[in-house]
Structures are given as structure tokens and as C-alpha cells.
Design a protein around this motif. Structure first.
Motif, PDB file in Angstrom:
ATOM      1  N   ALA A 187       0.756  -1.231  -0.063  1.00  0.00           N
ATOM      2  CA  ALA A 187       0.144  -0.047  -0.013  1.00  0.00           C
ATOM      3  C   ALA A 187       0.822   1.270  -0.020  1.00  0.00           C
ATOM      4  CB  ALA A 187      -1.016   0.031   1.115  1.00  0.00           C
ATOM      5  N   SER A 188       2.112   1.010   0.224  1.00  0.00           N
ATOM      6  CA  SER A 188       3.034   2.206   0.202  1.00  0.00           C
ATOM      7  C   SER A 188       4.292   1.531  -0.375  1.00  0.00           C
ATOM      8  CB  SER A 188       3.462   2.808   1.534  1.00  0.00           C
ATOM      9  OG  SER A 188       3.720   1.977   2.537  1.00  0.00           O
ATOM     10  N   SER A 189       5.436   2.318  -0.765  1.00  0.00           N
ATOM     11  CA  SER A 189       6.526   1.867  -1.216  1.00  0.00           C
ATOM     12  C   SER A 189       7.166   0.788  -0.567  1.00  0.00           C
ATOM     13  CB  SER A 189       7.542   3.140  -1.292  1.00  0.00           C
ATOM     14  OG  SER A 189       8.790   2.537  -1.929  1.00  0.00           O
ATOM     15  N   PRO A 190       7.690  -0.158  -1.130  1.00  0.00           N
ATOM     16  CA  PRO A 190       8.168  -1.406  -0.325  1.00  0.00           C
ATOM     17  C   PRO A 190       9.872  -1.032   0.021  1.00  0.00           C
ATOM     18  CG  PRO A 190       8.239  -1.705  -2.632  1.00  0.00           C
ATOM     19  CD  PRO A 190       7.557  -0.567  -2.654  1.00  0.00           C
ATOM     20  N   LEU A 191      10.172   0.392  -0.565  1.00  0.00           N
ATOM     21  CA  LEU A 191      11.531   0.554  -0.111  1.00  0.00           C
ATOM     22  C   LEU A 191      11.805   1.213   1.242  1.00  0.00           C
ATOM     23  CD1 LEU A 191      14.408   1.097  -1.235  1.00  0.00           C
ATOM     24  CD2 LEU A 191      13.663   3.097  -2.028  1.00  0.00           C
ATOM     25  N   ALA A 192      12.129   0.375   1.983  1.00  0.00           N
ATOM     26  CA  ALA A 192      12.392   0.632   3.449  1.00  0.00           C
ATOM     27  C   ALA A 192      13.481   1.285   3.955  1.00  0.00           C
ATOM     28  CB  ALA A 192      12.079  -0.877   4.404  1.00  0.00           C
ATOM     29  N   GLY A 193      14.774   1.378   3.199  1.00  0.00           N
ATOM     30  CA  GLY A 193      15.761   1.934   3.547  1.00  0.00           C
ATOM     31  C   GLY A 193      16.914   1.849   2.589  1.00  0.00           C
ATOM     32  N   VAL A 194      17.813   2.950   2.314  1.00  0.00           N
ATOM     33  CA  VAL A 194      19.060   2.994   1.363  1.00  0.00           C
ATOM     34  C   VAL A 194      20.249   3.210   1.939  1.00  0.00           C
ATOM     35  CG1 VAL A 194      19.911   4.432  -0.503  1.00  0.00           C
ATOM     36  CG2 VAL A 194      17.276   4.184  -0.288  1.00  0.00           C
ATOM     37  N   TRP A 195      21.302   2.697   1.757  1.00  0.00           N
ATOM     38  CA  TRP A 195      22.487   2.715   2.524  1.00  0.00           C
ATOM     39  C   TRP A 195      23.719   2.860   1.541  1.00  0.00           C
ATOM     40  CZ3 TRP A 195      25.443  -1.750   5.226  1.00  0.00           C
ATOM     41  CH2 TRP A 195      26.588  -1.400   5.909  1.00  0.00           C
ATOM     42  N   PHE A 196      24.146   4.164   1.630  1.00  0.00           N
ATOM     43  CA  PHE A 196      25.529   4.245   0.812  1.00  0.00           C
ATOM     44  C   PHE A 196      26.830   3.636   1.848  1.00  0.00           C
ATOM     45  CE2 PHE A 196      22.720   6.564  -1.762  1.00  0.00           C
ATOM     46  CZ  PHE A 196      23.246   6.356  -2.968  1.00  0.00           C
ATOM     47  N   ASP A 197      27.133   2.578   1.559  1.00  0.00           N
ATOM     48  CA  ASP A 197      27.907   1.948   2.620  1.00  0.00           C
ATOM     49  C   ASP A 197      29.382   2.182   1.964  1.00  0.00           C
ATOM     50  OD1 ASP A 197      29.603   0.576   4.288  1.00  0.00           O
ATOM     51  OD2 ASP A 197      29.263  -1.440   3.520  1.00  0.00           O
ATOM     52  N   ASN A 198      29.862   3.469   2.108  1.00  0.00           N
ATOM     53  CA  ASN A 198      30.939   4.251   1.216  1.00  0.00           C
ATOM     54  C   ASN A 198      32.309   4.624   2.149  1.00  0.00           C
ATOM     55  OD1 ASN A 198      29.920   6.520   2.603  1.00  0.00           O
ATOM     56  ND2 ASN A 198      29.020   7.363   0.699  1.00  0.00           N
ATOM     57  N   ALA A 199      32.147   3.863   3.392  1.00  0.00           N
ATOM     58  CA  ALA A 199      33.500   4.196   4.358  1.00  0.00           C
ATOM     59  C   ALA A 199      34.804   3.652   3.477  1.00  0.00           C
ATOM     60  CB  ALA A 199      33.311   3.637   5.651  1.00  0.00           C
ATOM     61  N   ASN A 200      34.543   2.596   3.117  1.00  0.00           N
ATOM     62  CA  ASN A 200      35.573   1.830   2.406  1.00  0.00           C
ATOM     63  C   ASN A 200      35.359   1.451   1.149  1.00  0.00           C
ATOM     64  OD1 ASN A 200      37.464   1.669   4.884  1.00  0.00           O
ATOM     65  ND2 ASN A 200      35.687   0.694   5.560  1.00  0.00           N
ATOM     66  N   ALA A 201      36.162   1.135   0.218  1.00  0.00           N
ATOM     67  CA  ALA A 201      36.011   0.531  -1.259  1.00  0.00           C
ATOM     68  C   ALA A 201      35.417  -0.815  -0.959  1.00  0.00           C
ATOM     69  CB  ALA A 201      37.263   0.641  -2.139  1.00  0.00           C
ATOM     70  N   ALA A 202      34.635  -1.186  -1.838  1.00  0.00           N
ATOM     71  CA  ALA A 202      34.189  -2.494  -1.956  1.00  0.00           C
ATOM     72  C   ALA A 202      35.192  -3.367  -2.670  1.00  0.00           C
ATOM     73  CB  ALA A 202      32.800  -2.622  -2.723  1.00  0.00           C
ATOM     74  N   PRO A 203      35.387  -4.593  -2.517  1.00  0.00           N
ATOM     75  CA  PRO A 203      36.228  -5.475  -3.471  1.00  0.00           C
ATOM     76  C   PRO A 203      35.943  -5.373  -4.890  1.00  0.00           C
ATOM     77  CG  PRO A 203      35.187  -6.768  -1.591  1.00  0.00           C
ATOM     78  CD  PRO A 203      34.606  -5.483  -1.498  1.00  0.00           C
ATOM     79  N   SER A 204      37.122  -5.051  -5.486  1.00  0.00           N
ATOM     80  CA  SER A 204      36.887  -4.937  -7.104  1.00  0.00           C
ATOM     81  C   SER A 204      36.532  -6.066  -7.766  1.00  0.00           C
ATOM     82  CB  SER A 204      38.300  -4.548  -7.617  1.00  0.00           C
ATOM     83  OG  SER A 204      39.106  -5.476  -7.411  1.00  0.00           O
ATOM     84  N   SER A 205      36.654  -7.269  -7.015  1.00  0.00           N
ATOM     85  CA  SER A 205      35.929  -8.453  -7.852  1.00  0.00           C
ATOM     86  C   SER A 205      35.535  -9.205  -6.177  1.00  0.00           C
ATOM     87  CB  SER A 205      37.036  -9.337  -8.425  1.00  0.00           C
ATOM     88  OG  SER A 205      37.632  -8.573  -9.700  1.00  0.00           O
ATOM     89  N   ALA A 206      34.580  -8.815  -5.957  1.00  0.00           N
ATOM     90  CA  ALA A 206      33.994  -9.475  -4.590  1.00  0.00           C
ATOM     91  C   ALA A 206      33.581 -11.023  -4.910  1.00  0.00           C
ATOM     92  CB  ALA A 206      32.746  -8.498  -3.908  1.00  0.00           C
ATOM     93  N   THR A 207      33.831 -11.744  -3.990  1.00  0.00           N
ATOM     94  CA  THR A 207      33.278 -13.177  -3.944  1.00  0.00           C
ATOM     95  C   THR A 207      31.877 -13.221  -3.477  1.00  0.00           C
ATOM     96  OG1 THR A 207      33.883 -13.733  -1.729  1.00  0.00           O
ATOM     97  CG2 THR A 207      35.690 -13.927  -3.513  1.00  0.00           C
ATOM     98  N   ALA A 208      31.015 -14.574  -3.938  1.00  0.00           N
ATOM     99  CA  ALA A 208      29.646 -14.525  -3.195  1.00  0.00           C
ATOM    100  C   ALA A 208      29.827 -14.301  -1.810  1.00  0.00           C
ATOM    101  CB  ALA A 208      29.247 -16.164  -3.777  1.00  0.00           C
ATOM    102  N   ALA A 209      30.757 -14.955  -1.117  1.00  0.00           N
ATOM    103  CA  ALA A 209      30.762 -14.974   0.461  1.00  0.00           C
ATOM    104  C   ALA A 209      30.885 -13.528   0.895  1.00  0.00           C
ATOM    105  CB  ALA A 209      32.027 -15.913   0.865  1.00  0.00           C
ATOM    106  N   GLN A 210      31.678 -12.720   0.240  1.00  0.00           N
ATOM    107  CA  GLN A 210      31.802 -11.318   0.660  1.00  0.00           C
ATOM    108  C   GLN A 210      30.408 -10.622   0.115  1.00  0.00           C
ATOM    109  OE1 GLN A 210      35.331 -10.533  -1.733  1.00  0.00           O
ATOM    110  NE2 GLN A 210      36.409 -10.162   0.042  1.00  0.00           N
ATOM    111  N   ILE A 211      29.529 -10.786  -0.838  1.00  0.00           N
ATOM    112  CA  ILE A 211      28.295 -10.313  -1.225  1.00  0.00           C
ATOM    113  C   ILE A 211      27.594 -10.655   0.109  1.00  0.00           C
ATOM    114  CG2 ILE A 211      26.535  -9.982  -2.700  1.00  0.00           C
ATOM    115  CD1 ILE A 211      28.688 -10.894  -4.647  1.00  0.00           C
ATOM    116  N   ALA A 212      27.414 -11.823   0.454  1.00  0.00           N
ATOM    117  CA  ALA A 212      26.582 -12.487   1.466  1.00  0.00           C
ATOM    118  C   ALA A 212      27.027 -11.557   2.673  1.00  0.00           C
ATOM    119  CB  ALA A 212      26.660 -14.004   1.662  1.00  0.00           C
ATOM    120  N   SER A 213      28.104 -11.284   2.910  1.00  0.00           N
ATOM    121  CA  SER A 213      28.512 -10.710   4.110  1.00  0.00           C
ATOM    122  C   SER A 213      28.133  -9.269   4.360  1.00  0.00           C
ATOM    123  CB  SER A 213      30.055 -10.860   4.284  1.00  0.00           C
ATOM    124  OG  SER A 213      30.547 -10.280   5.555  1.00  0.00           O
ATOM    125  N   GLU A 214      27.969  -8.734   3.009  1.00  0.00           N
ATOM    126  CA  GLU A 214      27.532  -7.265   3.117  1.00  0.00           C
ATOM    127  C   GLU A 214      25.974  -7.396   3.437  1.00  0.00           C
ATOM    128  OE1 GLU A 214      27.762  -3.048   2.104  1.00  0.00           O
ATOM    129  OE2 GLU A 214      29.119  -4.645   2.906  1.00  0.00           O
TER     130      GLU A 214
END
Length: 320
Positions: free
Chosen positions: A149-176
């Protein structure tokens, strides 16, 4: 052609949903409707009119039932997401550059996926959980997916304190995804029975080998301190150029990522912890209809939404 091998231990045999590269698709829009992928397929194989495919890849076979979707578990939770809730995570300091405008576009799209103007999302409400395994028609039984009934978007996070891995593994994506659950305060299983964490990678990055792994995106589940989490690996698809990951040839840089994310969103909602939710002879609700895209107006703009399989209509549709 052969099935792409599972590359990460964090992805269980029945838990992986990939958007697989259909290098045999034709520029006319004909699709390589297969769960196979050529080893070493790369973005260089992509040109306008060719869509990177979205078939679900499961080691556990899905019973061939034609296009009809059936529920694969009688579990009372984790089969679907009754109250869809989306958290967008723009991962890494690399988001200081967003040449295609992905971040604002994804937010505007999800801000419009609700209410009477969103007839695409109403396709999902026929599906439910808490019914017998093998059910194809919920009727009034079980707990149905609700149309927001309202937007399903509950939150937005720019997690930009550090660079993400340039080639993140599936395990790193799950950890994020786990880090996102903590960031948004979803620290028990209860709120995570509806939350899906969309991990959006920045331009120039290669999450899980994208694009050489041969997918547009995938969704999965992961165990965490906060319960089982549903999450999506969403690469920066505009890096592939226009008209990739969509059947539309509209020369828009954003069409492919809109099509891909609506595919993964709908599959997460209807197969929340893959693969105990809704599947058919050709995969999940989005896999069944990857040759259908439509430019659909919402209250926040018009977006490329992928068609979804409707049991009630017995065909692929772009509205409920």
C-alpha cells in the motif's frame, strides 16, 4: 554448452538463482531458453538486442510441469515474502561515480512499486506460503503475498566508508547483506522474514566475476547472526552498454538494470529462500518470462519491468 559450475560454498545446491548469459540469443529478440552457459562467455559477446538470460540454475532438478509454478515446500515461512520490503545497499566508496544514474533510478523505481498505479506488482499476490507442497493454486488458503500500500523501499544505505572489493566473492556479497541487516536494525529473524537486501555494486567492479561469469544478477539466501537473509547480487549492468539484460532496444542505459532487478525482486518475493518457493518447468517466476519486457508507467516515472509468469492467467504477463 553446460551448466555453470557452482563456485561458492555459501551457495547451497538448491539455493542459487542466476541470470545466465544467453549467447545464442538473436538480435531479433529470440531467446536461448536454457540453463546452460558457454564457459568463458564475456561481455564482448553482448550487442544491442541480445539479452543476458535469467534462467534459474539448480542442482536439484525442478519437476517438469510446463510453465505452471508450484510451491516446493509446505513451510510456513521462507517460501514467499508476504509483505515485500526492500533495502538498497550501494556498496563501496566507488559510488562516488555513477555515470548512468543507477542509484537514483533504483530508488525511484522501488518508490513507485505500490498502490493502484502499480498493476505489475499485483501479479505476485496469487502466490502464498503455508500450503501443501505441490500447490499451484492458493485460492483463499495460506498466507498470500500482499500488494504494498506504500513503497516497499524501507531503506537506502551508501556503504561508502571503504572501497568494496573490485572482484567480490559470493561470500563477501553475503557478508555485506549481513552488514546491511545490522545497519538497518534488523537483528532478529522476524523482520528478516520479509526483508530483501539488494547489494548494488558500483561501475567498474566485478561482483562474483561479472560479467565473465555469464549472468546479469542472482538472488540467494545466507545464514547470519540475525537469521536467514534474502539478498541479491546486482552488478552495475550499464557497464555492458545499452540494450543488455533486456529485450527492449530503446537505447536507454538503465533499461537492463531495471529489467534485471525487477526479475530478481519478483523471484525473491515468490521464492524467498531458494529453492523452497514457487518454481515451474522453466524455473522461477522471472525465468519463465525472460523474453518479455515492457516500459511501464509508475507514479514515479516509467521503467523497464520484466514480465512474470501468472498461474491464474496461464501465461507471462506484465500486469495482474
Amino acid at each position: 554448452m553446460r551448466l555453470r559450475p557452482l563456485q561458492a560454498a555459501s551457495r547451497t545446491a538448491a539455493a542459487l538463482s542466476l541470470a545466465v548469459l544467453g549467447v545464442a540469443a538473436l538480435a531479433s529478440g529470440a531467446q536461448a531458453h536454457s540453463t546452460a552457459v558457454t564457459d568463458g562467455a564475456s561481455a564482448s559477446a553482448v550487442h544491442p538486442g541480445i539479452k543476458l538470460q535469467h534462467p534459474a540454475v539448480h542442482v536439484q532438478s525442478v519437476q517438469a510441469t510446463g510453465n505452471k509454478l508450484t510451491v516446493r515446500s509446505a513451510a510456513s515461512t521462507g517460501v514467499v515474502s508476504p509483505k515485500p520490503t526492500v533495502y538498497l545497499v550501494f556498496w563501496g566508496s566507488q559510488w562516488s561515480s555513477d555515470p548512468a544514474g543507477v542509484a537514483p533510478d533504483m530508488q525511484q523505481m522501488f518508490k513507485g512499486l505500490y498502490g493502484s498505479q502499480d498493476t505489475w506488482g499485483t501479479i505476485l499476490t496469487q502466490y502464498c506460503e503455508g500450503v501443501a507442497k505441490g500447490t499451484s493454486n492458493c485460492g483463499t488458503k495460506g498466507t498470500h503475498i500482499s500488494h504494498p500500500a506504500s513503497s516497499p523501499l524501507a531503506g537506502v544505505w551508501f556503504d561508502n566508508a571503504n572501497a568494496a572489493p573490485s572482484s567480490a566473492t559470493a561470500a563477501q556479497i553475503a557478508s555485506e547483506a549481513s552488514s546491511a541487516a545490522a545497519h538497518f536494525g534488523n537483528k532478529t529473524q522476524a523482520p528478516n522474514l520479509n526483508a530483501q537486501y539488494v547489494i548494488v555494486s558500483a561501475t567498474g567492479t566485478h561482483p562474483d566475476g561479472f560479467p565473465n561469469s555469464g549472468f546479469c544478477a542472482w538472488h540467494d539466501k545466507t545464514s547470519s547472526s540475525y537469521g536467514t537473509l534474502a539478498y541479491t547480487n546486482l552488478p552495475y549492468i550499464p557497464d555492458l552498454g545499452v540494450d543488455a539484460c533486456t529485450t527492449l532496444t530503446d537505447n536507454r542505459m538503465l533499461s537492463g538494470i531495471e529489467s534485471t532487478e525487477t526479475h530478481e525482486y519478483a523471484e525473491t518475493v515468490t521464492d524467498f529462500w531458494p529453492s523452497i518457493g514457487w518454481n515451474g518447468g522453466n524455473g522461477e517466476i522471472g525465468d519463465e518470462c525472460e523474453n518479455m519486457d515492457a516500459f511501464v508507467p509508475l507514479s514515479t516515472g516509467s521503467f523497464d519491468l520484466q514480465g512474470l509468469w501468472s498461474n491464474s492467467a496461464n501465461k507471462c504477463v506484465t500486469h495482474g
